[in-house]
Design an enzyme around this catalytic site. Structure first.
Site, PDB file in Angstrom:
ATOM      1  N   LYS A 103       0.812  -1.152  -0.054  1.00  0.00           N
ATOM      2  CA  LYS A 103       0.007  -0.057  -0.025  1.00  0.00           C
ATOM      3  C   LYS A 103       1.032   1.221  -0.044  1.00  0.00           C
ATOM      4  O   LYS A 103       1.580   1.453   0.818  1.00  0.00           O
ATOM      5  CB  LYS A 103      -0.895   0.143   1.417  1.00  0.00           C
ATOM      6  CG  LYS A 103      -1.917   1.188   1.274  1.00  0.00           C
ATOM      7  CD  LYS A 103      -2.494   1.335   2.561  1.00  0.00           C
ATOM      8  CE  LYS A 103      -3.001   2.791   2.699  1.00  0.00           C
ATOM      9  NZ  LYS A 103      -3.593   3.074   3.927  1.00  0.00           N
ATOM     10  N   GLY A 164      -7.894   9.537  10.338  1.00  0.00           N
ATOM     11  CA  GLY A 164      -8.185   9.736  11.896  1.00  0.00           C
ATOM     12  C   GLY A 164      -8.965  10.610  12.126  1.00  0.00           C
ATOM     13  O   GLY A 164      -9.259  10.784  13.352  1.00  0.00           O
ATOM     14  N   ALA A 190      -9.577   5.729   5.218  1.00  0.00           N
ATOM     15  CA  ALA A 190      -9.054   7.067   5.959  1.00  0.00           C
ATOM     16  C   ALA A 190     -10.393   7.982   6.045  1.00  0.00           C
ATOM     17  O   ALA A 190     -11.175   8.022   5.352  1.00  0.00           O
ATOM     18  CB  ALA A 190      -7.982   8.047   5.255  1.00  0.00           C
ATOM     19  N   GLY A 191     -10.487   8.334   7.411  1.00  0.00           N
ATOM     20  CA  GLY A 191     -11.717   9.130   7.801  1.00  0.00           C
ATOM     21  C   GLY A 191     -13.102   8.556   8.330  1.00  0.00           C
ATOM     22  O   GLY A 191     -13.875   9.239   8.758  1.00  0.00           O
ATOM     23  N   ASN A 212      -8.868   1.673  10.402  1.00  0.00           N
ATOM     24  CA  ASN A 212      -7.871   1.365  11.798  1.00  0.00           C
ATOM     25  C   ASN A 212      -8.352   2.416  12.928  1.00  0.00           C
ATOM     26  O   ASN A 212      -8.617   1.796  13.714  1.00  0.00           O
ATOM     27  CB  ASN A 212      -6.410   1.826  11.304  1.00  0.00           C
ATOM     28  CG  ASN A 212      -5.301   1.527  12.078  1.00  0.00           C
ATOM     29  OD1 ASN A 212      -4.213   1.789  12.003  1.00  0.00           O
ATOM     30  ND2 ASN A 212      -5.672   0.936  13.298  1.00  0.00           N
TER      31      ASN A 212
END
Length: 260
Positions: A103, A164, A190-191, A212
């Site tokens: 990635k 995040g 993401a987000g 994550n």
């Protein structure tokens, strides 16, 4: 009960049962990481080569908790701010573990963690020529996403919102445009903040979602991992079922003919 055809997620030559990819950072320890991954049902995890120990046996090592023979490791370039850093990191991953499926993320600045797309495209071209299969973190710009695909990216990974942030999908229109034009998997990265965000992404037609922070930073990470597992399945089934058409006016649920 309707028997559904098994829905296989294929990316870069890999067949996965789960459309959820999870990160391995931000957890309290590797034990919690392993429990969350198991609860999520994910077949693939991202690993920050520069941050998480995967080889030094003198320290706690991730591979003792997540067997790389059972879970697909996806080395990433988290923390890299230019092409040179990213290329060096992924070449090191290849030398350390033989990983060629990677990635790529090349960040623009430390405040927004937005991708530097000029460096990202440059890195993608080089990595593809070197035989890597590259899943690429990128902005939600359809033109740049197409450029990445034209240069050999194995998957397009547009952000939902800043890394995040937990803000969820901020631009469904652009994500939809990327999905419609892409011949490679589109994975929102993401987000994402909560399970419903993942469901929305899947209902749009995304091939997968990478999570994550939303799991690792939850008050109960294991329970949240389970919630995301179910959300991904629900969103995918909703997409495959085909939603009803929207209307500006009401439509009665019962037939209007034959009323007593």
């Amino acid at each position: 009960m309707v028997k559904l055809k098994k829905d296989i997620f294929k990316v870069a030559g890999k067949s996965l049962d789960s459309r959820l990819i999870v990160g391995t950072g931000k957890y309290k320890n590797f034990t919690e990481t392993a429990k969350a991954v198991k609860a999520s049902g994910a077949n693939m995890v991202t690993v920050a080569v520069r941050r998480i120990n995967i080889l030094d046996k003198k320290k706690p090592i991730l591979t003792d908790y997540l067997n790389p023979k059972k879970i697909i490791y996806l080395p990433n370039t988290a923390g890299c701010y230019n092409s040179e850093e990213a290329l060096r990191t992924l070449r090191l991953a290849r030398e350390m573990g033989g990983w060629k499926l990677v990635k790529l993320e090349v960040l623009g600045d430390k405040r927004t963690l937005y991708p530097n797309m000029l460096e990202t495209i440059k890195s993608t071209k080089i990595l593809v020529k070197e035989g890597f299969k590259v899943m690429v973190y990128c902005t939600d710009d359809p033109l740049l996403a197409r450029n990445l695909e034209d240069n050999g990216a194995s998957a397009i990974m547009p952000l939902a919102s800043p890394i995040g942030s937990g803000l969820g999908l901020q631009n469904k229109t652009n994500i939809s445009l990327i999905i419609k034009q892409s011949k490679v998997p589109v994975i929102v990265d993401a987000g994402i903040g909560t399970a419903s965000d993942a469901t929305i992404a899947m209902e749009l037609g995304c091939d997968g979602v990478l999570i994550n922070s939303a799991i690792a930073n939850a008050k109960k990470p294991i329970l949240m991992a389970t919630a995301f597992k179910e959300a991904i399945t629900s969103g995918r089934n909703s997409y495959l079922a085909g939603r009803m058409r929207k209307s500006d006016f009401a439509s009665p649920s019962s037939p209007s003919k034959g009323i007593i």
